[in-house]
Write a protein that holds these residues in place. Structure first.
Motif, PDB file in Angstrom:
ATOM      1  N   ALA A  39       2.951  24.649  20.390  1.00  0.00           N
ATOM      2  CA  ALA A  39       2.199  25.875  20.667  1.00  0.00           C
ATOM      3  C   ALA A  39       0.754  25.507  20.993  1.00  0.00           C
ATOM      4  O   ALA A  39       0.315  24.381  20.754  1.00  0.00           O
ATOM      5  N   ALA A  40       0.003  26.482  21.498  1.00  0.00           N
ATOM      6  CA  ALA A  40      -1.336  26.207  22.015  1.00  0.00           C
ATOM      7  C   ALA A  40      -2.403  26.004  20.940  1.00  0.00           C
ATOM      8  O   ALA A  40      -3.360  25.273  21.166  1.00  0.00           O
ATOM      9  N   SER A  41      -2.287  26.627  19.803  1.00  0.00           N
ATOM     10  CA  SER A  41      -3.365  26.541  18.808  1.00  0.00           C
ATOM     11  C   SER A  41      -3.375  25.185  18.094  1.00  0.00           C
ATOM     12  O   SER A  41      -2.367  24.494  18.029  1.00  0.00           O
ATOM     13  N   ASN A  42      -4.554  24.835  17.570  1.00  0.00           N
ATOM     14  CA  ASN A  42      -4.700  23.558  16.862  1.00  0.00           C
ATOM     15  C   ASN A  42      -4.504  23.749  15.364  1.00  0.00           C
ATOM     16  O   ASN A  42      -5.423  23.567  14.570  1.00  0.00           O
ATOM     17  N   VAL A  43      -3.289  24.120  14.981  1.00  0.00           N
ATOM     18  CA  VAL A  43      -2.893  24.233  13.573  1.00  0.00           C
ATOM     19  C   VAL A  43      -1.632  23.389  13.389  1.00  0.00           C
ATOM     20  O   VAL A  43      -0.891  23.160  14.344  1.00  0.00           O
ATOM     21  N   PRO A  44      -1.372  22.896  12.172  1.00  0.00           N
ATOM     22  CA  PRO A  44      -0.207  22.025  11.958  1.00  0.00           C
ATOM     23  C   PRO A  44       1.117  22.614  12.456  1.00  0.00           C
ATOM     24  O   PRO A  44       1.963  21.880  12.977  1.00  0.00           O
ATOM     25  N   ALA A  68      19.529  13.539  10.728  1.00  0.00           N
ATOM     26  CA  ALA A  68      18.277  14.028  11.306  1.00  0.00           C
ATOM     27  C   ALA A  68      17.203  12.952  11.236  1.00  0.00           C
ATOM     28  O   ALA A  68      17.267  12.024  10.425  1.00  0.00           O
ATOM     29  N   LEU A  69      16.196  13.090  12.093  1.00  0.00           N
ATOM     30  CA  LEU A  69      15.028  12.225  12.059  1.00  0.00           C
ATOM     31  C   LEU A  69      14.148  12.631  10.881  1.00  0.00           C
ATOM     32  O   LEU A  69      14.098  13.811  10.517  1.00  0.00           O
ATOM     33  N   THR A  70      13.443  11.678  10.312  1.00  0.00           N
ATOM     34  CA  THR A  70      12.514  11.969   9.217  1.00  0.00           C
ATOM     35  C   THR A  70      11.331  12.745   9.768  1.00  0.00           C
ATOM     36  O   THR A  70      10.744  12.363  10.777  1.00  0.00           O
ATOM     37  N   LYS A  71      10.997  13.848   9.104  1.00  0.00           N
ATOM     38  CA  LYS A  71       9.877  14.687   9.521  1.00  0.00           C
ATOM     39  C   LYS A  71       8.645  14.296   8.721  1.00  0.00           C
ATOM     40  O   LYS A  71       8.728  14.042   7.524  1.00  0.00           O
ATOM     41  N   TYR A  72       7.490  14.234   9.384  1.00  0.00           N
ATOM     42  CA  TYR A  72       6.240  13.842   8.748  1.00  0.00           C
ATOM     43  C   TYR A  72       5.298  15.035   8.604  1.00  0.00           C
ATOM     44  O   TYR A  72       5.402  16.029   9.323  1.00  0.00           O
ATOM     45  N   THR A  73       4.347  14.892   7.699  1.00  0.00           N
ATOM     46  CA  THR A  73       3.341  15.916   7.442  1.00  0.00           C
ATOM     47  C   THR A  73       2.203  15.775   8.446  1.00  0.00           C
ATOM     48  O   THR A  73       1.767  14.664   8.764  1.00  0.00           O
ATOM     49  N   ILE A  74       1.714  16.914   8.910  1.00  0.00           N
ATOM     50  CA  ILE A  74       0.611  16.948   9.872  1.00  0.00           C
ATOM     51  C   ILE A  74      -0.583  17.625   9.220  1.00  0.00           C
ATOM     52  O   ILE A  74      -0.439  18.683   8.600  1.00  0.00           O
ATOM     53  N   GLU A  75      -1.752  17.017   9.389  1.00  0.00           N
ATOM     54  CA  GLU A  75      -3.003  17.620   8.936  1.00  0.00           C
ATOM     55  C   GLU A  75      -3.954  17.655  10.119  1.00  0.00           C
ATOM     56  O   GLU A  75      -3.971  16.736  10.938  1.00  0.00           O
ATOM     57  N   ILE A  76      -4.754  18.729  10.204  1.00  0.00           N
ATOM     58  CA  ILE A  76      -5.726  18.852  11.286  1.00  0.00           C
ATOM     59  C   ILE A  76      -7.083  19.173  10.682  1.00  0.00           C
ATOM     60  O   ILE A  76      -7.207  20.078   9.849  1.00  0.00           O
ATOM     61  N   SER A  77      -8.079  18.414  11.124  1.00  0.00           N
ATOM     62  CA  SER A  77      -9.466  18.647  10.720  1.00  0.00           C
ATOM     63  C   SER A  77     -10.308  18.615  11.991  1.00  0.00           C
ATOM     64  O   SER A  77     -10.433  17.559  12.622  1.00  0.00           O
ATOM     65  N   GLY A  78     -10.834  19.760  12.372  1.00  0.00           N
ATOM     66  CA  GLY A  78     -11.571  19.835  13.637  1.00  0.00           C
ATOM     67  C   GLY A  78     -10.622  19.566  14.787  1.00  0.00           C
ATOM     68  O   GLY A  78      -9.606  20.241  14.934  1.00  0.00           O
ATOM     69  N   ASN A  79     -10.956  18.557  15.586  1.00  0.00           N
ATOM     70  CA  ASN A  79     -10.108  18.169  16.710  1.00  0.00           C
ATOM     71  C   ASN A  79      -9.287  16.914  16.419  1.00  0.00           C
ATOM     72  O   ASN A  79      -8.736  16.299  17.332  1.00  0.00           O
ATOM     73  N   THR A  80      -9.201  16.528  15.141  1.00  0.00           N
ATOM     74  CA  THR A  80      -8.447  15.329  14.770  1.00  0.00           C
ATOM     75  C   THR A  80      -7.159  15.715  14.061  1.00  0.00           C
ATOM     76  O   THR A  80      -7.188  16.381  13.023  1.00  0.00           O
ATOM     77  N   ASN A 103       0.860  -1.173   0.000  1.00  0.00           N
ATOM     78  CA  ASN A 103       0.000   0.000   0.000  1.00  0.00           C
ATOM     79  C   ASN A 103       0.899   1.226   0.000  1.00  0.00           C
ATOM     80  O   ASN A 103       1.729   1.373   0.887  1.00  0.00           O
ATOM     81  N   PRO A 104       0.786   2.108  -0.980  1.00  0.00           N
ATOM     82  CA  PRO A 104       1.698   3.255  -1.044  1.00  0.00           C
ATOM     83  C   PRO A 104       1.650   4.092   0.225  1.00  0.00           C
ATOM     84  O   PRO A 104       0.568   4.371   0.736  1.00  0.00           O
ATOM     85  N   PRO A 105       2.826   4.473   0.762  1.00  0.00           N
ATOM     86  CA  PRO A 105       2.849   5.343   1.934  1.00  0.00           C
ATOM     87  C   PRO A 105       2.055   6.603   1.633  1.00  0.00           C
ATOM     88  O   PRO A 105       2.090   7.140   0.546  1.00  0.00           O
ATOM     89  N   GLY A 106       1.335   7.083   2.618  1.00  0.00           N
ATOM     90  CA  GLY A 106       0.526   8.283   2.436  1.00  0.00           C
ATOM     91  C   GLY A 106      -0.949   7.947   2.317  1.00  0.00           C
ATOM     92  O   GLY A 106      -1.795   8.796   2.536  1.00  0.00           O
ATOM     93  N   ASN A 107      -1.278   6.692   1.955  1.00  0.00           N
ATOM     94  CA  ASN A 107      -2.683   6.300   1.865  1.00  0.00           C
ATOM     95  C   ASN A 107      -3.280   6.033   3.239  1.00  0.00           C
ATOM     96  O   ASN A 107      -4.469   6.164   3.422  1.00  0.00           O
ATOM     97  N   ASN A 108      -2.473   5.610   4.173  1.00  0.00           N
ATOM     98  CA  ASN A 108      -2.922   5.378   5.544  1.00  0.00           C
ATOM     99  C   ASN A 108      -2.174   6.323   6.469  1.00  0.00           C
ATOM    100  O   ASN A 108      -0.971   6.527   6.305  1.00  0.00           O
ATOM    101  N   PRO A 109      -2.857   6.891   7.438  1.00  0.00           N
ATOM    102  CA  PRO A 109      -2.142   7.754   8.382  1.00  0.00           C
ATOM    103  C   PRO A 109      -1.198   6.942   9.249  1.00  0.00           C
ATOM    104  O   PRO A 109      -1.454   5.776   9.551  1.00  0.00           O
ATOM    105  N   ARG A 110      -0.091   7.554   9.620  1.00  0.00           N
ATOM    106  CA  ARG A 110       0.853   6.918  10.540  1.00  0.00           C
ATOM    107  C   ARG A 110       0.314   6.998  11.968  1.00  0.00           C
ATOM    108  O   ARG A 110       0.563   6.128  12.787  1.00  0.00           O
ATOM    109  N   LEU A 111      -0.404   8.080  12.259  1.00  0.00           N
ATOM    110  CA  LEU A 111      -0.913   8.311  13.606  1.00  0.00           C
ATOM    111  C   LEU A 111      -2.106   9.242  13.517  1.00  0.00           C
ATOM    112  O   LEU A 111      -2.087  10.212  12.745  1.00  0.00           O
ATOM    113  N   THR A 112      -3.150   8.969  14.290  1.00  0.00           N
ATOM    114  CA  THR A 112      -4.310   9.852  14.397  1.00  0.00           C
ATOM    115  C   THR A 112      -4.521  10.147  15.872  1.00  0.00           C
ATOM    116  O   THR A 112      -4.501   9.230  16.703  1.00  0.00           O
ATOM    117  N   VAL A 113      -4.715  11.434  16.195  1.00  0.00           N
ATOM    118  CA  VAL A 113      -4.817  11.871  17.582  1.00  0.00           C
ATOM    119  C   VAL A 113      -6.059  12.739  17.752  1.00  0.00           C
ATOM    120  O   VAL A 113      -6.347  13.596  16.911  1.00  0.00           O
TER     121      VAL A 113
END
Length: 149
Positions: free
Chosen positions: A77-82, A133-145, A43-53
């Motif tokens: 930081a305090a705000s819920n943005v990537p 360096a450690l590999t950096k991942y992309t973060i997406e936020i939708s609502g509180n997820t 399954n190509p990386p990126g099709n499944n999230p690595r982590l959901t919070v």
């Protein structure tokens, strides 16, 4: 059996053994980008999230962190943005151990490896012996997820 027949039979036998060995060992080999944890093979990386919070009850305060699913997630930081978060691989680039925690914004490779490498929240090396360096991942936020990809 003559010498020529013997050598011919040995050559054929050797060819069959080698071919069978290659087929048995076929696969991904030394794939530099293995499938991430939880990603089905092929399954190509990126099709499944690595982590959901769920941000209503996880990593809620600045400085809090979570190590799960091959990811170190840190709230910066305090705000819920990537930009308020950092997500990097939880595997130390020096010896391949799982990173142990975050202390004052510094990601530590703890007692499992015992070498003391430390990384900044953005994944860059803070203290060696690690040099990569450690590999950096992309973060997406939708609502509180929050989703790490």
């Amino acid at each position: 059996m003559e010498r020529r027949d013997f050598l011919s039979n040995m050559g054929i036998t050797l060819a069959i053994v080698c071919t069978g060995g290659l087929a048995a060992c076929g696969g991904k080999g030394d794939d530099p980008t293995p499938d991430p944890p939880g990603n089905p093979p092929g399954n190509p990386p990126g099709n499944n999230p690595r982590l959901t919070v769920n941000l209503t009850n996880q990593v809620t305060t600045v400085g809090s962190f979570l190590i799960s699913g091959g990811v170190v997630l840190i709230r910066l930081a305090a705000s819920n943005v990537p930009a308020s978060f950092s997500a990097v691989t939880s595997t130390c680039t020096h010896m391949g151990c799982t990173l142990s925690g975050v202390n004052n914004g510094i990601i530590e490779c703890g007692s499992a490896c015992g070498h003391g490498s430390k990384f900044n929240a953005d994944g860059s090396v803070n203290t060696g012996p690690a040099t990569n360096a450690l590999t950096k991942y992309t973060i997406e936020i939708s609502g509180n997820t929050l989703t790490v990809k």
